[in-house]
Design a protein around this motif. Structure first.
Motif, PDB file in Angstrom:
ATOM      1  N   LYS A 296       2.676   2.095  -3.579  1.00 23.90           N
ATOM      2  CA  LYS A 296       1.402   2.607  -4.324  1.00 23.90           C
ATOM      3  C   LYS A 296       1.474   4.178  -4.366  1.00 23.90           C
ATOM      4  O   LYS A 296       1.051   4.694  -5.534  1.00 23.90           O
ATOM      5  CB  LYS A 296       0.155   1.856  -4.348  1.00 23.90           C
ATOM      6  CG  LYS A 296       0.100   0.284  -4.482  1.00 23.90           C
ATOM      7  CD  LYS A 296      -1.456   0.002  -4.053  1.00 23.90           C
ATOM      8  CE  LYS A 296      -1.507  -1.400  -4.152  1.00 23.90           C
ATOM      9  NZ  LYS A 296      -3.004  -1.946  -3.795  1.00 23.90           N
ATOM     10  N   VAL A 297       1.652   4.723  -3.201  1.00 21.28           N
ATOM     11  CA  VAL A 297       1.626   6.028  -3.108  1.00 21.28           C
ATOM     12  C   VAL A 297       2.879   6.786  -2.787  1.00 21.28           C
ATOM     13  O   VAL A 297       2.804   8.031  -2.635  1.00 21.28           O
ATOM     14  CB  VAL A 297       0.552   6.426  -1.775  1.00 21.28           C
ATOM     15  CG1 VAL A 297      -0.789   5.807  -2.243  1.00 21.28           C
ATOM     16  CG2 VAL A 297       0.984   5.927  -0.509  1.00 21.28           C
ATOM     17  N   GLU A 298       3.962   5.985  -2.670  1.00 22.89           N
ATOM     18  CA  GLU A 298       5.174   6.727  -2.462  1.00 22.89           C
ATOM     19  C   GLU A 298       6.157   6.803  -3.587  1.00 22.89           C
ATOM     20  O   GLU A 298       6.306   5.740  -4.081  1.00 22.89           O
ATOM     21  CB  GLU A 298       5.870   6.060  -1.080  1.00 22.89           C
ATOM     22  CG  GLU A 298       5.210   6.231   0.288  1.00 22.89           C
ATOM     23  CD  GLU A 298       5.450   7.542   0.787  1.00 22.89           C
ATOM     24  OE1 GLU A 298       6.194   8.403   0.446  1.00 22.89           O
ATOM     25  OE2 GLU A 298       4.481   7.968   1.664  1.00 22.89           O
TER      26      GLU A 298
ATOM     27  N   ASP B  46       0.863  -1.267  -0.069  1.00 24.79           N
ATOM     28  CA  ASP B  46      -0.206  -0.054  -0.076  1.00 24.79           C
ATOM     29  C   ASP B  46       0.750   1.331  -0.091  1.00 24.79           C
ATOM     30  O   ASP B  46       0.443   2.465  -0.787  1.00 24.79           O
ATOM     31  CB  ASP B  46      -0.985   0.041   1.169  1.00 24.79           C
ATOM     32  CG  ASP B  46      -2.071  -0.971   1.084  1.00 24.79           C
ATOM     33  OD1 ASP B  46      -2.220  -1.535  -0.110  1.00 24.79           O
ATOM     34  OD2 ASP B  46      -2.725  -1.307   2.201  1.00 24.79           O
TER      35      ASP B  46
END
Length: 435
Positions: free
Chosen positions: A92-94, A89
């Motif tokens: 996916k955003v970093e 997770d």
């Protein structure tokens, strides 16, 4: 048996993707054997040869004992999947590397290194592995070399997780620590999170995300309805860890009110529920972290609308102090039978225990010593009986003859030699009580 690296990786992938409980004990055992051969830390080693370390905030279990935790199938599966999902997770955003701190790795770094070894591509992560035992650090170094993980930025630190500070200003996206027992006793999980949470980013994740301790009223008779939740008396999560780090320890004290009603046939049970990450969780019966604790009915006389008081105390071995309301005892002149008094079955202690239960459920004082309680438990065990079921039946039935009739239906007929042997051992355990 996982005899090759390829077989080990295959089992790791199954562990990370199968449904809860779908991986077998033999597969987990094979993984443990494989890791033991690489690290030379074997789970069948005598634990006396692998010393624990006492800290000011609890016991850091020995390398061998830490390795044995891997053998708890569902526990390992849920934690490993939780860590893997949390990393996925974050990735996916970093854009920058996901920074991970793993405190209390044990010799296998169970929740992280197998994941890295099984990954088909290099994950964009920076890792700090922290443990108090040099033996564990050495073992983890061997695993990093064995699985060819040197390309990862991994910092190995030998230190106490309740005191450690990074050498540079550093914030982590994920902090992992699985340093606990049921009810958060003995080990320093609470104080590790209390200290390390200051190094967690504002959007960071603690794993486990939540450890919830609850109190229940549990019927002693199987014929009665199920458990009744009184409430949660402690919760360890990010919010509480941050409060503790600020010096606010109000969460260490709690009061729960016993509901209105007649609870003479119930005991108090404490449970540990663990939310590892999102919907991945562990509950009563899943592993040793979820073992429930039930108080003896002689220790916890339940008074409706009164408070049970909980306080987390921190000596060398953290634990909860549990104080029950003082019962308003009725005065009685009734004298309990002696432990040696017997009924139709010829067994000692049973008549005394039944009469004590009879008095207690009427609100009359009938205390018992720890030695006598242990003798009573011995008796039930010798008869292959469940103590909770027996005590529940004592509270359910009004006449001793009815109770003995029920008891005779639960046990195989005993000859005089067996009865005498059981009686002798039971009374011997009571002797020190001076009854």
């Amino acid at each position: 048996m996982c005899q090759t690296k390829a077989q080990f990786v295959e089992t790791v992938n199954k562990l990370l993707h199968c449904q809860k409980g779908a991986i077998s004990k033999s597969e987990i055992k094979a993984m443990v054997t494989y890791l033991g051969e690489v690290t030379q830390v074997f789970t069948d080693t005598d634990m006396n040869d692998s010393p624990k370390t006492q800290t000011a905030c609890g016991v850091a279990i020995s390398p061998v004992q830490a390795a044995k935790c891997f053998e708890e199938t569902i526990r390992t599966q849920m934690f490993a999947q939780g860590v893997a999902n949390a990393i996925a997770d974050k990735l996916k955003v970093e854009i920058k590397p996901v920074r991970i701190l793993y405190a209390g790795t044990g010799p296998y770094a169970t929740l992280l290194l197998p994941l890295l070894a099984a990954s088909t591509e290099q994950l964009n992560v920076e890792i700090t592995l922290l443990d108090i035992h040099q033996e564990n650090i050495t073992a983890v170094e061997a695993l990093i070399a064995h699985f060819g993980l040197e390309s990862y930025q991994i910092e190995l630190v030998h230190g106490d997780a309740t005191q450690w500070r990074p050498n540079r200003e550093q914030q982590f996206d994920i902090i992992i620590s699985e340093t606990m027992t049921a009810l958060l006793k003995r080990e320093p999980q609470v104080f590790i999170f209390k200290h390390l949470v200051q190094y967690l980013r504002s959007d960071g994740v603690l794993i486990p995300e939540q450890v919830s301790l609850k109190t229940w009223l549990t019927p002693q008779s199987k014929q009665s309805k199920g458990d009744l939740l009184i409430g949660e008396f402690f919760c360890l999560d990010r919010e509480r860890a941050q409060a503790l780090n600020r010096g606010d320890d109000t969460c260490f004290c709690a009061e729960l009110i016993i509901p209105d009603g007649d609870w003479a046939e119930h005991v108090v049970k404490l449970t540990t529920d663990i939310q590892v990450y999102r919907d991945l969780s562990l509950h009563e019966g899943d592993c040793s972290l979820n073992i429930a604790f039930a108080f003896s009915p002689y220790d916890a006389v339940l008074t409706a609308n009164q408070a049970i008081v909980f306080k987390y105390v921190q000596p060398d071995s953290p634990d909860f102090s549990v104080i029950f309301p003082k019962p308003e005892w009725k005065q009685t002149n009734f004298k309990l039978p002696q432990p040696s008094d017997t009924g139709a079955l010829g067994l000692v202690q049973i008549k005394r225990s039944f009469q004590r239960a009879y008095l207690i459920k009427r609100g009359e004082r009938a205390a018992t010593s720890e030695q006598e309680w242990q003798a009573e438990l011995y008796l039930y065990d010798a008869l292959s009986l469940n103590s909770r079921e027996v005590i529940g039946k004592m509270y359910e039935l009004e006449r001793f003859t009815d109770f003995e009739k029920w008891l005779s239906e639960q046990v195989t007929p005993l000859d005089n030699v067996t009865i005498n042997a059981i009686n002798y051992q039971c009374l011997a355990k009571i002797t020190d009580a001076g009854t």
